[in-house]
Design a protein around this motif. Structure first.
Motif, PDB file in Angstrom:
ATOM      1  N   SER A 209       0.853  -1.185   0.000  1.00 24.91           N
ATOM      2  CA  SER A 209       0.000   0.000   0.000  1.00 24.91           C
ATOM      3  C   SER A 209       0.889   1.235   0.000  1.00 24.91           C
ATOM      4  O   SER A 209       2.036   1.197   0.459  1.00 24.91           O
ATOM      5  N   THR A 210       0.372   2.340  -0.523  1.00 23.64           N
ATOM      6  CA  THR A 210       1.133   3.581  -0.532  1.00 23.64           C
ATOM      7  C   THR A 210       0.182   4.759  -0.727  1.00 23.64           C
ATOM      8  O   THR A 210      -0.886   4.620  -1.344  1.00 23.64           O
ATOM      9  N   GLY A 211       0.556   5.903  -0.183  1.00 23.93           N
ATOM     10  CA  GLY A 211      -0.231   7.120  -0.375  1.00 23.93           C
ATOM     11  C   GLY A 211      -1.657   7.012   0.097  1.00 23.93           C
ATOM     12  O   GLY A 211      -2.548   7.684  -0.446  1.00 23.93           O
ATOM     13  N   GLY A 212      -1.911   6.164   1.100  1.00 26.75           N
ATOM     14  CA  GLY A 212      -3.273   5.995   1.583  1.00 26.75           C
ATOM     15  C   GLY A 212      -4.118   5.074   0.739  1.00 26.75           C
ATOM     16  O   GLY A 212      -5.312   4.916   1.003  1.00 26.75           O
ATOM     17  N   HIS A 213      -3.528   4.460  -0.277  1.00 21.79           N
ATOM     18  CA  HIS A 213      -4.244   3.541  -1.162  1.00 21.79           C
ATOM     19  C   HIS A 213      -3.803   2.114  -0.850  1.00 21.79           C
ATOM     20  O   HIS A 213      -2.603   1.809  -0.879  1.00 21.79           O
ATOM     21  N   ALA A 214      -4.754   1.233  -0.582  1.00 26.35           N
ATOM     22  CA  ALA A 214      -4.435  -0.143  -0.208  1.00 26.35           C
ATOM     23  C   ALA A 214      -4.172  -1.012  -1.440  1.00 26.35           C
ATOM     24  O   ALA A 214      -4.943  -0.979  -2.409  1.00 26.35           O
ATOM     25  N   ASN A 215      -3.083  -1.740  -1.382  1.00 28.53           N
ATOM     26  CA  ASN A 215      -2.793  -2.783  -2.380  1.00 28.53           C
ATOM     27  C   ASN A 215      -2.822  -2.270  -3.821  1.00 28.53           C
ATOM     28  O   ASN A 215      -3.416  -2.887  -4.706  1.00 28.53           O
ATOM     29  N   ILE A 216      -2.165  -1.142  -4.060  1.00 23.90           N
ATOM     30  CA  ILE A 216      -2.121  -0.624  -5.434  1.00 23.90           C
ATOM     31  C   ILE A 216      -0.754  -0.835  -6.080  1.00 23.90           C
ATOM     32  O   ILE A 216      -0.527  -0.425  -7.217  1.00 23.90           O
ATOM     33  N   VAL A 217       0.165  -1.488  -5.356  1.00 21.16           N
ATOM     34  CA  VAL A 217       1.486  -1.805  -5.892  1.00 21.16           C
ATOM     35  C   VAL A 217       1.687  -3.304  -5.753  1.00 21.16           C
ATOM     36  O   VAL A 217       1.360  -3.882  -4.713  1.00 21.16           O
ATOM     37  N   TRP A 218       2.203  -3.931  -6.793  1.00 24.14           N
ATOM     38  CA  TRP A 218       2.383  -5.378  -6.723  1.00 24.14           C
ATOM     39  C   TRP A 218       3.670  -5.795  -7.427  1.00 24.14           C
ATOM     40  O   TRP A 218       4.267  -5.047  -8.199  1.00 24.14           O
ATOM     41  N   SER A 219       4.063  -7.042  -7.163  1.00 24.87           N
ATOM     42  CA  SER A 219       5.260  -7.606  -7.769  1.00 24.87           C
ATOM     43  C   SER A 219       5.109  -9.114  -7.857  1.00 24.87           C
ATOM     44  O   SER A 219       4.399  -9.725  -7.044  1.00 24.87           O
ATOM     45  N   TYR A 220       5.787  -9.710  -8.833  1.00 25.60           N
ATOM     46  CA  TYR A 220       5.825 -11.167  -8.962  1.00 25.60           C
ATOM     47  C   TYR A 220       7.230 -11.644  -8.603  1.00 25.60           C
ATOM     48  O   TYR A 220       8.153 -11.546  -9.407  1.00 25.60           O
ATOM     49  N   PRO A 221       7.422 -12.152  -7.378  1.00 25.19           N
ATOM     50  CA  PRO A 221       8.764 -12.586  -6.980  1.00 25.19           C
ATOM     51  C   PRO A 221       9.238 -13.817  -7.727  1.00 25.19           C
ATOM     52  O   PRO A 221      10.442 -14.042  -7.863  1.00 25.19           O
TER      53      PRO A 221
END
Length: 262
Positions: A209-221
């Motif tokens: 999460s960032t900037g008050g927005h939940a789960n808007i950044v993701w990655s595939y490890p």
């Protein structure tokens, strides 16, 4: 003389189902028990659902493991009326399978996939590769391409990422996603969450999460081989952030994700 492949044999039923034969060898398992083993599956698209599922000839299904459903989910799956519970090693899975009310698909049985519905068969394979959530659509492409474009990501006026070495992911029906190296993202603005999603084209994603927005950044490890170039890179939902590419601010797209990430 040059010859070209024939057009896909996609057919439509009066009920609004689309279907076509597949040449892939498909197996479905519940635990260690193979319930489906078919070299003649068909892909089925239900109305208003953008992703397909498989249906299988009865001869390729362990019908001895199926029981008439005690509480059939009548009305779902395009008006299906015949549902089956699945019994494997003493465990009963309700409405794990069904037949479609279409003459073209008479003699075929479809199954729920655990990672899509939370019930049903939990392991699926096309040839020797395990697949997840739902079958991959043969009419859809997903391409991950390293680039030297200048990509900047802002949230409420704050620059959270700036790179000249993104990987662009082009996926049919969705906006281009810009995957950015971790070194080019401000780590102090990211907060890891326990959210995960599965994708049959890319693998399992982890989120921030960032900037008050939940789960808007993701990655595939550990992405699937076809999109290996995005491994460890992070992407932002275009629907919820401001992305500038080579000096041009992109419009925020409207997608099925818009309402959940804004």
């Amino acid at each position: 003389m040059t010859t070209f492949p024939t057009a896909p044999d996609v057919r439509t039923t009066p009920e609004g189902l689309l279907w076509e034969p597949s040449e892939r060898w498909v197996r479905g398992r519940k635990g260690d028990v193979t319930v489906v083993d078919s070299r003649h599956p068909v892909l089925v698209w239900e109305p208003d659902f953008p992703v397909p599922l498989y249906a299988f000839p009865r001869a390729d299904v362990r019908e001895d493991l199926l029981r008439p459903a005690k509480n059939p989910a009548t009305g779902t799956h395009t008006g299906s009326r015949i549902f089956y519970d699945l019994e494997v090693d003493g465990e009963l899975v309700e409405n794990a399978a069904w037949t479609f009310p279409a003459a073209d698909l008479a003699g075929h049985i479809a199954f729920a996939w655990f990672r899509r519905w939370g019930t049903g068969l939990d392991h699926w394979y096309e040839e020797e590769e395990e697949i997840f959530v739902h079958p991959r659509d043969p009419h859809k492409r997903v391409d991950a391409m390293p680039s030297s474009r200048h990509v900047r990501v802002e949230i409420d006026g704050t620059v959270v990422a700036d790179t000249h070495r993104p990987v662009l992911l082009f996926e049919t029906g969705l906006p281009t996603r810009y995957y950015i190296p971790r070194e080019d993202i401000r780590p102090d603005l990211l907060e890891a969450t326990d959210h995960h999603t599965d994708c049959p084209y890319k693998g399992t994603a982890e989120y921030w999460s960032t900037g008050g927005h939940a789960n808007i950044v993701w990655s595939y490890p550990d992405p699937l081989p076809a999109v290996a170039a995005v491994k460890g890179f992070l992407a932002f939902f275009n629907e919820a952030v401001d992305i500038t590419v080579d000096g041009e601010r992109l419009e925020r797209p409207v997608t099925p994700f818009t309402g959940t990430v804004e």
